[in-house]
Design an enzyme around this catalytic site. Structure first.
Site, short mmCIF file in Angstrom:
data_model
loop_
_atom_site.label_atom_id
_atom_site.label_comp_id
_atom_site.label_asym_id
_atom_site.label_seq_id
_atom_site.Cartn_x
_atom_site.Cartn_y
_atom_site.Cartn_z
CG ASN A 37 -2.14 0.82 1.09
OD1 ASN A 37 -2.36 1.45 0.06
ND2 ASN A 37 -2.98 0.83 2.12
CG HIS A 122 -12.37 -3.27 10.06
ND1 HIS A 122 -11.44 -2.46 9.48
CD2 HIS A 122 -11.71 -4.40 10.39
CE1 HIS A 122 -10.27 -3.07 9.45
NE2 HIS A 122 -10.42 -4.26 9.99
NE ARG A 147 -10.15 -2.30 13.26
CZ ARG A 147 -9.33 -1.70 12.40
NH1 ARG A 147 -8.11 -2.18 12.20
NH2 ARG A 147 -9.70 -0.65 11.72
CE1 TYR A 159 -6.04 2.03 10.29
CE2 TYR A 159 -6.77 1.24 12.45
CZ TYR A 159 -6.51 1.02 11.10
OH TYR A 159 -6.78 -0.20 10.58
CG ASP A 210 -5.12 -1.48 14.62
OD1 ASP A 210 -4.09 -1.24 15.25
OD2 ASP A 210 -5.14 -1.74 13.40
CG HIS A 212 -2.88 2.00 12.85
ND1 HIS A 212 -2.10 2.76 12.03
CD2 HIS A 212 -3.36 1.01 12.08
CE1 HIS A 212 -2.13 2.26 10.80
NE2 HIS A 212 -2.89 1.18 10.81
CD GLU A 236 -4.47 -4.85 14.51
OE1 GLU A 236 -5.62 -5.32 14.66
OE2 GLU A 236 -4.04 -4.44 13.43
CD GLU A 262 -1.61 -3.64 10.49
OE1 GLU A 262 -2.63 -4.25 10.85
OE2 GLU A 262 -1.61 -2.46 10.12
NE ARG A 283 -3.24 -7.32 13.08
CZ ARG A 283 -4.16 -7.46 12.12
NH1 ARG A 283 -4.92 -8.54 12.07
NH2 ARG A 283 -4.32 -6.52 11.22
CG HIS A 312 -2.76 -6.91 7.65
ND1 HIS A 312 -1.86 -6.30 6.83
CD2 HIS A 312 -3.72 -6.00 7.90
CE1 HIS A 312 -2.25 -5.05 6.60
NE2 HIS A 312 -3.38 -4.85 7.25
CG ASP A 316 -3.76 -2.41 2.61
OD1 ASP A 316 -4.67 -2.32 3.45
OD2 ASP A 316 -2.59 -2.65 2.91
CD GLU A 339 -7.73 -6.53 9.36
OE1 GLU A 339 -6.52 -6.85 9.31
OE2 GLU A 339 -8.12 -5.36 9.44
CD1 TRP A 402 -2.13 7.89 10.14
CD2 TRP A 402 -1.70 5.91 9.17
NE1 TRP A 402 -3.30 7.43 9.62
CE2 TRP A 402 -3.08 6.18 9.03
CE3 TRP A 402 -1.21 4.70 8.66
CZ2 TRP A 402 -3.97 5.34 8.37
CZ3 TRP A 402 -2.06 3.86 8.01
CH2 TRP A 402 -3.44 4.17 7.86
#
Ligand code: KDG
Ligand code: MG
Length: 402
Positions: A37, A122, A147, A159, A210, A212, A236, A262, A283, A312, A316, A339, A402
């Site tokens: 991605n 999600h 999630r 996020y 998550d 992130h 996560e 991930e 993950r 994961h 993407d 996921e 991020w």
């Protein structure tokens, strides 16, 4: 059987995907996903310039030797571009083997270990109420694990939450957008979200979250402790994982289960996390972890330390990765959770597939290989479009994770 051709396709049916097609002298072809991605063209070029010429004439059954050739033979090991490219080759070759033997991939990987693959969905909303309604909708659809991510008061975006509600897709066309982050605001808000979800939904549904990569280990320990009353299935990516021993601090502070990986591209990214039992779920995916060949070994290593998988499966990762992951998930003893973020109808049309969702489980289907195809003519109608993941800054402008 010999490999006679290998071609790389880049298409954008809603978002960018890179696909590798390997063809043999017997007319059998295999497909691999090579999507990274925001850096798609780097992998496409790595494949076509450096990998494809080395594949012609090889026996597609020799997955172990070809994997070692591409990993050790390159001299420059690891890294997301290299490992995503190697994965595309590996998955395409396993697809060819399955098709040549007339068997679904899971039968080549050890056979079924379970009825189906439990997946999590999600739920995302601009506030707690909207997120809770989305959790309700996914429970209705049959998901056993959800999630939950919600907008944080005082932050314009975060996020996992679509700005205007609805489905979340992190990559945006054009140059990277910038988000503003506050750890304090986030940490005060998340326990309120999960308190509301447990009050509304009780204990039966598995809830996940998550973080992130945005917290420091001591902050992650505190968030994990604050979330303990709500019994998360996992928290996560609480913190970036380059410093593996940093997870000791998290472990000492909380019993909330931790899922990480991930962005990992090799078992070396997780060796200490696993062997010190600092995480509960790995993950890493068949896409970014180098393919099915190394993922089988990573799962076996994790199994020795009571670590389960939690692959994961964001949008993407193309349907090819979802198909391959489901065969992998079905055939390993220490599968945890997969996921599932459904692709757009345009993507599903470009990648017709045998996998399906039923009663909270995904099933890979029983067709030979991984069961995902690629419509080249349709893909041509969706040319590549430059897109990036966002960048994150703290409120004072400091660049953050991020
Ligand atoms: O490319 C980045 C996404 O795959 C990632 O942001 C999604 O964190 C993610 C997840 O858990 O699906
Ligand atoms: Mg994640």
């Amino acid at each position: 059987m010999k490999i006679v051709d290998a071609r790389v396709f880049v298409c954008s049916p809603g978002r960018n995907f890179v696909t590798l097609k390997i063809t043999t002298d017997e007319g059998i072809y295999g497909l691999g996903d090579a999507t990274l991605n925001g850096r798609e063209l780097a992998v496409a070029s790595y494949l076509s310039e450096h990998v494809v010429p080395c594949l012609i004439g090889r026996d597609p059954f020799e997955t172990e030797d070809i994997w070692q050739y591409l990993y050790r033979g390159a001299y420059w090991r690891k890294g997301p571009v290299t490992m995503t490219a190697i994965s595309a080759v590996d998955v395409a070759l396993w697809d060819i083997k399955g098709k040549a033997l007339g068997q679904p991939l899971y039968n080549l990987l050890g056979g079924r270990c379970r009825e189906g693959v439990t997946v999590y969905a999600h739920a995302t909303g601009r506030d707690i109420e909207e997120t809770a309604d989305e959790v309700a909708r996914h429970i209705e659809l049959g998901y056993r694990a959800v999630r939950a991510q919600s907008g944080v008061p005082g932050l314009a975006s975060t996020y996992g939450v679509a700005k205007h509600g609805g489905t979340y897709e992190p990559a945006e066309r054009g140059l990277p957008t910038e988000h503003v982050w506050s750890t304090g605001k986030y940490m005060r808000h998340v326990p309120k979200l999960f308190e509301a979800l447990r009050v509304r939904f009780g204990d039966d549904v598995h809830l996940l979250h998550d973080a992130h990569h945005r917290l420091k280990p001591i902050e992650a320990a505190r968030l994990g402790r604050d979330l303990e009353p709500y019994r998360l299935f996992w928290l996560e990516d609480p913190t970036p994982a380059e410093l593996q021993e940093g997870f000791r601090l998290i472990r000492q502070g909380t019993t909330t289960p931790i899922a990480v990986g991930e962005v990992f591209d090799s078992i070396w990214d997780a060796k200490q996390l696993i062997s010190e039992q600092l995480i509960d779920y790995l993950r890493m995916s068949v896409l970014h972890g180098g393919g099915i060949t190394p993922m089988k070994k990573a799962a076996a290593f994790a199994h020795m330390y009571h670590v389960q998988t939690g692959c994961h499966g964001a949008t993407d990762l193309s349907p090819i990765t979802m198909g391959a992951a489901l065969h992998f998930d079905l055939s390993i003893p220490n599968f945890g959770l997969q996921e599932h973020m459904p692709h757009t109808p345009e993507t599903d049309e470009v990648f017709p597939h045998a996998y399906y969702f039923e009663n909270g489980y995904m099933h890979p289907g029983d067709v030979p290989g991984h069961g995902v195809d690629f419509n080249e003519a349709l893909a041509e109608k969706y040319p590549y479009q430059r897109a990036y993941l966002p960048v994150n800054r703290r409120e004072d402008g400091t660049l953050w994770d991020w």
